[in-house]
Design a protein around this motif. Structure first.
Motif, PDB file in Angstrom:
ATOM      1  N   ALA A 292       0.835  -1.208   0.000  1.00  0.00           N
ATOM      2  CA  ALA A 292       0.000   0.000   0.000  1.00  0.00           C
ATOM      3  C   ALA A 292       0.867   1.253   0.000  1.00  0.00           C
ATOM      4  O   ALA A 292       0.556   2.246  -0.672  1.00  0.00           O
ATOM      5  CB  ALA A 292      -0.929  -0.004   1.211  1.00  0.00           C
ATOM      6  N   VAL A 293       1.992   1.209   0.763  1.00  0.00           N
ATOM      7  CA  VAL A 293       2.909   2.343   0.766  1.00  0.00           C
ATOM      8  C   VAL A 293       3.514   2.539  -0.630  1.00  0.00           C
ATOM      9  O   VAL A 293       3.551   3.650  -1.167  1.00  0.00           O
ATOM     10  CB  VAL A 293       4.029   2.121   1.805  1.00  0.00           C
ATOM     11  N   LEU A 294       3.984   1.437  -1.226  1.00  0.00           N
ATOM     12  CA  LEU A 294       4.594   1.514  -2.557  1.00  0.00           C
ATOM     13  C   LEU A 294       3.597   2.029  -3.592  1.00  0.00           C
ATOM     14  O   LEU A 294       3.939   2.848  -4.461  1.00  0.00           O
ATOM     15  CB  LEU A 294       5.116   0.139  -2.973  1.00  0.00           C
ATOM     16  N   PHE A 347       2.615   9.508   3.942  1.00  0.00           N
ATOM     17  CA  PHE A 347       2.997   8.711   5.112  1.00  0.00           C
ATOM     18  C   PHE A 347       2.104   9.019   6.304  1.00  0.00           C
ATOM     19  O   PHE A 347       1.740   8.121   7.074  1.00  0.00           O
ATOM     20  CB  PHE A 347       4.464   8.984   5.447  1.00  0.00           C
ATOM     21  N   GLU A 348       1.753  10.290   6.463  1.00  0.00           N
ATOM     22  CA  GLU A 348       0.859  10.658   7.563  1.00  0.00           C
ATOM     23  C   GLU A 348      -0.533  10.078   7.355  1.00  0.00           C
ATOM     24  O   GLU A 348      -1.174   9.587   8.291  1.00  0.00           O
ATOM     25  CB  GLU A 348       0.780  12.179   7.666  1.00  0.00           C
ATOM     26  N   THR A 349      -1.013  10.076   6.108  1.00  0.00           N
ATOM     27  CA  THR A 349      -2.340   9.536   5.803  1.00  0.00           C
ATOM     28  C   THR A 349      -2.406   8.049   6.086  1.00  0.00           C
ATOM     29  O   THR A 349      -3.419   7.538   6.599  1.00  0.00           O
ATOM     30  CB  THR A 349      -2.687   9.801   4.326  1.00  0.00           C
ATOM     31  N   ASN A 355       9.401   4.388  11.941  1.00  0.00           N
ATOM     32  CA  ASN A 355      10.504   3.478  11.643  1.00  0.00           C
ATOM     33  C   ASN A 355      10.656   3.246  10.136  1.00  0.00           C
ATOM     34  O   ASN A 355      11.488   2.461   9.709  1.00  0.00           O
ATOM     35  CB  ASN A 355      10.314   2.136  12.346  1.00  0.00           C
ATOM     36  N   LEU A 356       9.836   3.929   9.298  1.00  0.00           N
ATOM     37  CA  LEU A 356       9.963   3.883   7.841  1.00  0.00           C
ATOM     38  C   LEU A 356      10.184   5.310   7.346  1.00  0.00           C
ATOM     39  O   LEU A 356       9.291   6.148   7.436  1.00  0.00           O
ATOM     40  CB  LEU A 356       8.711   3.281   7.198  1.00  0.00           C
ATOM     41  N   ASN A 357      11.375   5.562   6.842  1.00  0.00           N
ATOM     42  CA  ASN A 357      11.733   6.900   6.391  1.00  0.00           C
ATOM     43  C   ASN A 357      12.091   6.868   4.902  1.00  0.00           C
ATOM     44  O   ASN A 357      12.176   5.799   4.289  1.00  0.00           O
ATOM     45  CB  ASN A 357      12.924   7.431   7.196  1.00  0.00           C
TER      46      ASN A 357
END
Length: 648
Positions: A292-294, A347-349, A355-357
């Motif tokens: 989902a992040v990708l 990232f906030e959403t 721990n993921l930058n």
């Protein structure tokens, strides 16, 4: 001659025959009537005069007789009056020349009126005194006959014109489907598969239109299947399954192609984004959350690609990259700031723990630099951003403004001097048939000649020419040299191809100059082909379609250079088919090592053959590659293995 014209000519011929027949009948009937009227008029005058002349002849008063004849004759309706005595001798003659009035001589000759004479004997009691003969003047009869002819003619002409207009309107209504059928056939011939929207009422024409629509639709559907198949192979080989961006192999091919596009960009920027600790994040939250992040990052990049970037890809498990072209430092700074803000907001959403930058690095480059140099500088930018802290971005290695201005000004002066002094050299490389090595065409490359007589490659001067908007003048100079070369009595080249820049194609003055030159030298036009790179060809399809149409009307061929990597390229083949395509060299090289890449290439070949588009493989550098290409039905090739560039 068109069917409409043939029908109108046939109608006109029929009208002419009917017109001639009716006029002949009408004029002859009127002529007979008028001749009877003239005979009756002459006879009545002779009879009337015989009574009055009887008294004068009985008294042998010739003066009175002459007065009575003059009174009748001077009324002007008679051509001749003759008075005879009892022995047949002429006593008195009154005569005027035959008058036809304001009637054309040709008409009076064709329809000559006979004027019968009227006769009456002059007597006194039972004693015969003489004879009077009267011939009427036909002036009014001719004028009446001519007037009648004109009236009938005007009515018939008016009727003919009305019938002609109605016939044209009716034929337009009836034949319009045939025109649409013809246009659709031409469109199919040009590989554009349109449909006829309005069905004619005539049953026979309706059947033809329906059959044409079915044929066009089935061909279009077949090509759509080929396009879908080719696109599926492309995605399988070069698209990342999670983000739907280019994968590493696809991005590398696109990047190498981009670097080879001499004259299509002056400066560009590579932007890298890397995620930190993605593996730990997946282990902690699951691969679904990681995907989902990708996917969220890819959506942000896709938005940038649609507005600013040229292409983008996922080049590693946690790394993304995209390229922008011809941007100023201020613009890229604004874009990077926006990119950073949107990634942070994403990232906030997603409520991602800290721990993921991520780190973002950007580096400027030109077409003179290699892929390794660009990525080495980009990696340095990423490391610099990482050392500055989490979630940072860094712009690195933008040229110093002063050096840019100095170098840019020097290049502009060098190019302008070359243009004014016509210091250009042409080099040619053969494109050959892979089966027998016969020449298909020669591709022409240009070199700038500096003041010392050294050749300056296009890779060096074209980016600066693009920056200073000198590509139109350079293309004019090169095309002029090519025309002179092909018209030279010692020329050994048959068919040649030359690249033109998008900057020139987008210039209306350049197009008008080019097509005027092609019109003046049709013998050269038949031996000439122009090539656009894949990106330039698909940038503005309407402009490309108009340019291609005008080239074909001048018997000039059109080709697409570096074809096969852009996601839009397959659809472009269907919308604006070229005469040939040159497969990107990087794509060609993959067929020896990647089965997926070979499947993708085969699908492009199948689609091109369906559209009767010739295929040329670029960067053919080994006999093994020649053998493989022939197995896949690629007939033509270009590369150092087949022939090196040499001065024309």
């Amino acid at each position: 001659m068109t069917l409409k014209r043939q029908l109108l000519v046939a109608i006109s011929i029929m009208f002419s025959i009917v017109f001639a027949g009716l006029q002949s009948l009408s004029v002859n009937a009127t002529k007979e009537f008028l001749q009877r009227q003239l005979a009756s008029h002459a006879q009545d005058a002779a009879t009337s005069m015989s009574i009055s002349l009887g008294q004068a002849l009985e008294k042998k008063d010739l003066v009175l007789a002459e007065i009575q004849v003059a009174l009748m004759f001077d009324r002007g309706y008679y051509q001749k009056i003759i008075l005879f005595d009892v022995n047949g001798n002429q006593i008195l003659v009154k005569e005027l020349p035959k008058k036809i009035g304001e009637v054309p001589v040709l008409f009076s000759s064709l329809f000559s009126l006979q004027t019968p004479a009227g006769e009456a004997f002059i007597s006194s009691g039972w004693r015969q005194l003489g004879k009077v003969v009267v011939v009427s003047q036909p002036t009014f009869a001719y004028e009446y006959l001519w007037s009648s002819f004109k009236d009938v003619a005007w009515w018939m002409i008016a009727t003919y014109l009305l019938a002609l207009v109605l016939t044209i309107l009716l034929l337009r209504l009836i034949l319009n489907p045939l025109l649409q059928i013809e246009q659709t056939a031409i469109e199919i011939q040009n590989k554009r598969f349109t449909q006829i929207s309005v069905l004619p009422r005539a049953r026979e024409l309706r059947r033809v239109v329906v059959a044409m629509n079915v044929m066009s639709r089935k061909i279009s559907e077949t090509l759509d299947v080929e396009i879908a198949k080719a696109d599926a192979y492309r995605k399988e080989a070069y698209i990342d399954k999670v983000t739907k961006l280019e994968n590493r192999a696809g991005f590398d091919l696109r990047f190498n192609q981009f670097l080879s596009e001499k004259g299509e960009f002056s400066t560009a920027a590579l932007v890298l984004l890397e995620l930190e600790d993605l593996r730990e994040f997946n282990n902690k939250f699951g691969y679904q959350e990681g995907d989902a992040v990708l996917f969220g990052i890819s959506n942000v990049i896709k938005d940038l690609v649609s507005t600013k970037a040229r292409f983008a890809g996922r080049i590693g498990g946690a790394a993304f990259a995209f390229v922008v072209a011809d941007v100023k430092k201020e613009t890229i700074e604004i874009a990077l700031n926006e990119f950073h803000r949107r990634i942070s907001s994403l990232f906030e959403t997603l409520s991602i723990e800290k721990n993921l930058n991520f780190s973002i690095g950007c580096v400027e480059f030109t077409s003179l630099q290699t892929r390794a140099e660009v990525f080495a500088k980009a990696d340095l930018a990423i490391e610099t951003a990482r050392h500055q802290g989490a979630d940072n971005y860094v712009l690195l290695n933008f040229c110093d403004d002063t050096s840019i201005v100095t170098g840019s000004s020097g290049w502009r002066t060098l190019i302008q001097n070359a243009l004014s002094e016509n210091r250009w050299a042409l080099f040619v490389q053969p494109v050959v048939c892979l089966r027998d090595r016969s020449i298909f065409q020669h591709e022409i490359f240009s070199r700038l000649v500096d003041h010392q007589g050294n050749f300056v490659s296009a890779a060096k001067f074209l980016p600066m020419a693009l920056r200073h908007h000198l590509m139109e003048d350079i293309d004019k100079a090169i095309v002029t040299l090519i025309f002179e070369l092909l018209l030279s009595p010692v020329n050994r080249l048959k068919d040649v191809a030359v690249n033109v820049s998008v900057q020139s194609v987008q210039s209306l003055p350049f197009q008008e100059w080019l097509f005027e030159k092609l019109e003046r030298s049709k013998a050269v036009a038949n031996r000439l082909a122009f090539e656009l790179n894949e990106f330039g060809y698909s940038r503005d399809l309407e402009l490309t379609r108009e340019f291609v149409t005008r080239l074909r009307s001048s018997n000039v061929r059109i080709g697409i250079d570096h074809f096969g990597l852009d996601s839009k390229s397959l659809d472009v083949l269907k919308q604006v088919p070229p005469d040939y395509i040159k497969l990107d060299g990087g794509l060609v090289k993959t067929i020896l090592s990647s089965e997926q890449g070979r499947d993708h290439l085969r699908s492009i070949i199948s689609l091109a053959k369906s559209l009767e588009i010739l295929i040329v493989a670029q960067n053919v550098e080994s006999e093994e590659l020649v053998t493989t290409l022939l197995e896949d039905n690629v007939i033509y090739g270009q590369g150092y293995h087949l022939g090196s560039p040499e001065q024309a």
